[in-house]
Design a protein around this motif. Structure first.
Motif, PDB file in Angstrom:
ATOM      1  N   HIS A 126     -30.786  57.137  46.106  1.00 32.90           N
ATOM      2  CA  HIS A 126     -29.340  56.953  46.305  1.00 32.90           C
ATOM      3  C   HIS A 126     -28.492  58.037  45.628  1.00 32.90           C
ATOM      4  O   HIS A 126     -27.405  58.363  46.080  1.00 32.90           O
ATOM      5  CB  HIS A 126     -28.904  55.576  45.802  1.00 32.90           C
ATOM      6  N   LEU A 160     -32.527  53.476  48.846  1.00 28.62           N
ATOM      7  CA  LEU A 160     -31.981  53.152  47.524  1.00 28.62           C
ATOM      8  C   LEU A 160     -32.650  53.974  46.431  1.00 28.62           C
ATOM      9  O   LEU A 160     -32.012  54.365  45.449  1.00 28.62           O
ATOM     10  CB  LEU A 160     -32.161  51.658  47.212  1.00 28.62           C
ATOM     11  N   LEU A 209     -23.902  53.175  51.648  1.00 26.49           N
ATOM     12  CA  LEU A 209     -24.612  52.450  50.594  1.00 26.49           C
ATOM     13  C   LEU A 209     -24.137  51.001  50.541  1.00 26.49           C
ATOM     14  O   LEU A 209     -24.959  50.070  50.364  1.00 26.49           O
ATOM     15  CB  LEU A 209     -24.383  53.137  49.242  1.00 26.49           C
ATOM     16  N   TYR A 224     -21.216  53.188  40.893  1.00 26.33           N
ATOM     17  CA  TYR A 224     -22.343  52.391  41.398  1.00 26.33           C
ATOM     18  C   TYR A 224     -22.329  50.965  40.873  1.00 26.33           C
ATOM     19  O   TYR A 224     -22.660  50.021  41.601  1.00 26.33           O
ATOM     20  CB  TYR A 224     -23.668  53.062  41.055  1.00 26.33           C
TER      21      TYR A 224
END
Length: 697
Positions: free
Chosen positions: A7, A4, A22, A103
């Motif tokens: 990412h 993460l 993800l 995201y």
């Protein structure tokens, strides 16, 4: 957690497989967080959501430091420093865009983490720190090394880079609107615009300098020719308006967030554009002057350069009319009202409007300077043609006598109409009309006392010229036509061409109206009764009494009597002047005397027909004095429409009228009669009225 942290590189949003990975990682973390074993096996770990937020912050910081290192300038020049700041901000804007669009949805839906808010606030704090330091250094350098009027290439480049940075930071700050309401307050970047205040002011100063140079070059390279009948201005006017448009566009993109600062900058925009418009008009004016247009010598010709100069100035002047809308005067007024109240908002709006109107007036004055010269240069020819018109043989018709003047005006006006914008053509048309009127007036004033045919011709010529300049509503409007000179000519020529009898009638038409306008009893009143009896075809008049007459004798009284006369005398040739008895030593005489004038009812309808009552003061040893006059129109006398009046004066209401004094002849019908030395009737009437006025003096 390590994945993460990285990412952005491992799971780019444009790679669908990476985003799936993800998604699964976040789902795994959520499942682990939901397991009872997690809290037992890892009792000292924070809740999973907090751990994820911590990783996002750290990953964002690491990414920021990496991007900052990549965009770091290789030298310490202002330009490279600014460009590195622009690149850094643009990279951040791209990242924030991805965070908001990709995201954030994923993190919210899977682990209930507001990814966008976490990343934005982390980047906002980091960016503010670097930008604050960088902009302080830039502003210090600019103030120390560059004068406000500098115009070299470096200044332009630096100003451009500063603007790029401003727009990039503006874009970054705009993402704030996507934050939750609770997170929007007290952000570091809320005051980002303050860094650019001195730079923006400097840019406007530089923009004005650059605009002036651009205008000079545009006028220098301008081609003095009409390109097309539909395009009546040249390239320099287009270049000027484009230059001003770029300044307006800069202000529009600036979109300054602070109302007070926005007002300051819009005034700078107005100063730049208005001063540029004035300067352009001055340059065009000078170019026309250099071509010899303002020289007194040489014949007047309508040239392309004359028309283009006027049209170019008008074209640029018109561009100013869009400023209130394009610069948002109304929005600025509303913003200033919130800060300074209604009065402050109105004052700010008025200031901006005044700036625009001042520039408009200055440019109009330049146009007026050129237009006046058009009239001045045409004046000798117009004078010559008016002379030939006035002194053509009596046998010549007015249409023939005025033909040379009409052809001259028509040819020039057609050329001007084809080459000029309507606003400029109207100005020149108005000026030429005034020149024509002045020449006619000068001819008239220098030839008073001529016989009627002379004035009839000038009067007809004025009608013909009025039709030419009015052009069936396509030329000058009524207000522009009816100037003071026009009204003087119209009135004077109408009087001068009238016969002597018509002038006398006009005199007696005006006197009752003058009498009505009297409101103060200066010379007393006279009470009378008048009626017409068809049974005996006679006008019956009763002179009843006078009141508050002027004291004309040394004893403080008068010896009044009244003369009764039907006027004008040419309407009543067989009617003698009657008079009352003399009343001694009184200012309030009681006459009660009646008179009868045998006249036809048709005579009462004649133009100017009236009864003239002249109140006199009798003197034994000297000439009788005039106390005052009363004019009573006969057109509406009672009884004209009745077969008879058996009850006589009892049927008539008493009429009490203020006395007026005869005045020395100055103008109007009497003034014209004075000039007719060749007419005995005119001279006799004039001398009689003049003598009465002298008796009152």
């Amino acid at each position: 957690m390590s994945l993460l942290d990285q990412h952005r590189g491992l799971f780019p949003p444009n790679n669908r497989q990476a985003i799936y990975k993800l998604d699964y990682i976040l789902r795994c973390l959520q499942l682990i967080d939901d397991m009872p074993a997690y809290s037992k096996v890892c009792p000292f770990h924070a809740p999973m959501r907090r751990e994820i937020i911590k990783v996002i912050k750290q990953g964002t910081k690491d990414w920021y430091l990496k991007v900052r290192a990549i965009t770091k300038p290789t030298t310490h020049s202002d330009e490279e420093v600014l460009q590195s700041m622009v690149k850094l901000t643009n990279e951040i804007n791209t990242d924030i865009q991805k965070a908001l669009k990709y995201y954030n949805k994923l993190f919210l839906s899977v682990v209930n983490v507001d990814y966008f808010t976490v990343a934005y606030k982390q980047l906002e704090a980091l960016l503010y720190k670097d930008m604050n330091t960088g902009m302080e250094d830039i502003n210090v350098t600019l103030q120390a090394e560059h004068s406000p009027s500098a115009s070299d290439h470096d200044d332009v480049t630096i100003s451009t880079s500063l603007f790029e940075l401003y727009l990039a930071l503006k874009e970054f700050h705009a993402f704030k609107e996507s934050l939750p309401v609770s997170e929007k307050s007290e952000l570091h970047m809320d005051s980002y615009h303050v860094w650019f205040d001195p730079a923006i002011k400097r840019w406007f100063s530089l923009a004005r300098h650059k605009a002036f140079r651009r205008l000079e070059k545009a006028v220098e390279l301008d081609k003095v020719e009409l390109v097309h009948s539909m395009v009546k201005h040249s390239t320099s006017a287009v270049d000027a308006t484009c230059c001003f448009g770029q300044i307006r566009e800069f202000y529009r993109q600036l979109d300054w967030p602070d109302p007070v600062g926005a007002y300051t900058f819009v005034t700078l925009v107005m100063e730049d554009i208005c001063s540029g418009a004035r300067y352009y008009a001055e340059l065009m004016h000078k170019k026309l002057k250099a071509a010899g247009y303002f020289d007194d010598e040489g014949q007047f010709d309508i040239t392309d350069q004359l028309c283009i100069t006027l049209n170019n100035i008008e074209h640029v002047k018109r561009s100013l009319t869009s400023l209130p809308e394009s610069l948002g005067f109304a929005d600025i007024e509303r913003s200033m009202q919130k800060v300074y109240g209604e009065v402050g908002g109105q004052q700010s709006h008025r200031t901006l409007v005044n700036m625009m109107e001042s520039a408009n007036d200055d440019m109009s004055n330049k146009v007026a300077d050129v237009v006046i010269v058009v009239g001045k240069k045409m004046e000798p020819d117009i004078k010559k043609f008016v002379f030939h018109l006035a002194w053509a043989p009596d046998s010549a018709r007015t249409d023939d006598a005025i033909c040379p003047l009409m052809e001259y005006l028509d040819n020039n006006l057609k050329t001007l109409n084809m080459s000029l914008l309507r606003a400029n053509f109207d100005k020149i048309l108005d000026e030429i009309w005034n020149v024509v009127l002045r020449e006619l007036k000068e001819t008239l004033d220098g030839n008073l006392g001529k016989e009627s045919p002379f004035y009839c011709r000038l009067h007809e010529a004025l009608d013909i010229l009025e039709d030419l300049f009015h052009a069936d509503g396509e030329g000058l409007d009524d207000e522009a036509i009816q100037t003071d000179d026009y009204k003087y000519l119209r009135e004077t020529l109408t009087l001068q061409k009238a016969t002597t009898d018509e002038l006398i009638e006009q005199f007696f038409l005006e006197k009752p109206q003058q009498q009505k306008e009297e409101t103060v009893v200066n010379y007393g009143t006279l009470s009378v009764k008048v009626y017409y009896d068809n049974s005996d075809s006679s006008l019956h008049i009763e002179v009843m009494s006078g009141k508050d007459l002027p004291a004309l004798d040394t004893n403080g009284y008068s010896d009044p009597f009244v003369l009764i006369e039907l006027c004008p005398s040419h309407h009543f040739p067989s009617c003698a002047i009657e008079k009352t008895s003399i009343k001694k030593k009184t200012l309030n005489p009681l006459f009660d005397e009646t008179f009868k004038f045998p006249v036809a009812v048709s005579q009462l309808k004649q133009t100017g027909a009236c009864v003239l009552f002249t109140v006199m003061d009798h003197d034994v040893l000297a000439r009788d004095d005039v106390a005052g006059e009363v004019f009573l129109p006969l057109a509406d006398v009672y009884g004209q429409d009745r077969p008879s009046i058996p009850e006589g004066f009892r049927a008539v209401k008493q009429n009490t009228v203020l006395l007026i004094r005869p005045e020395p002849p100055k103008s109007g019908p009497l003034g014209v009669l004075e000039t007719r030395t060749w007419d005995k009737t005119a001279q006799d009437f004039y001398k009689k009225r003049r003598a009465l006025a002298l008796q009152c003096g």
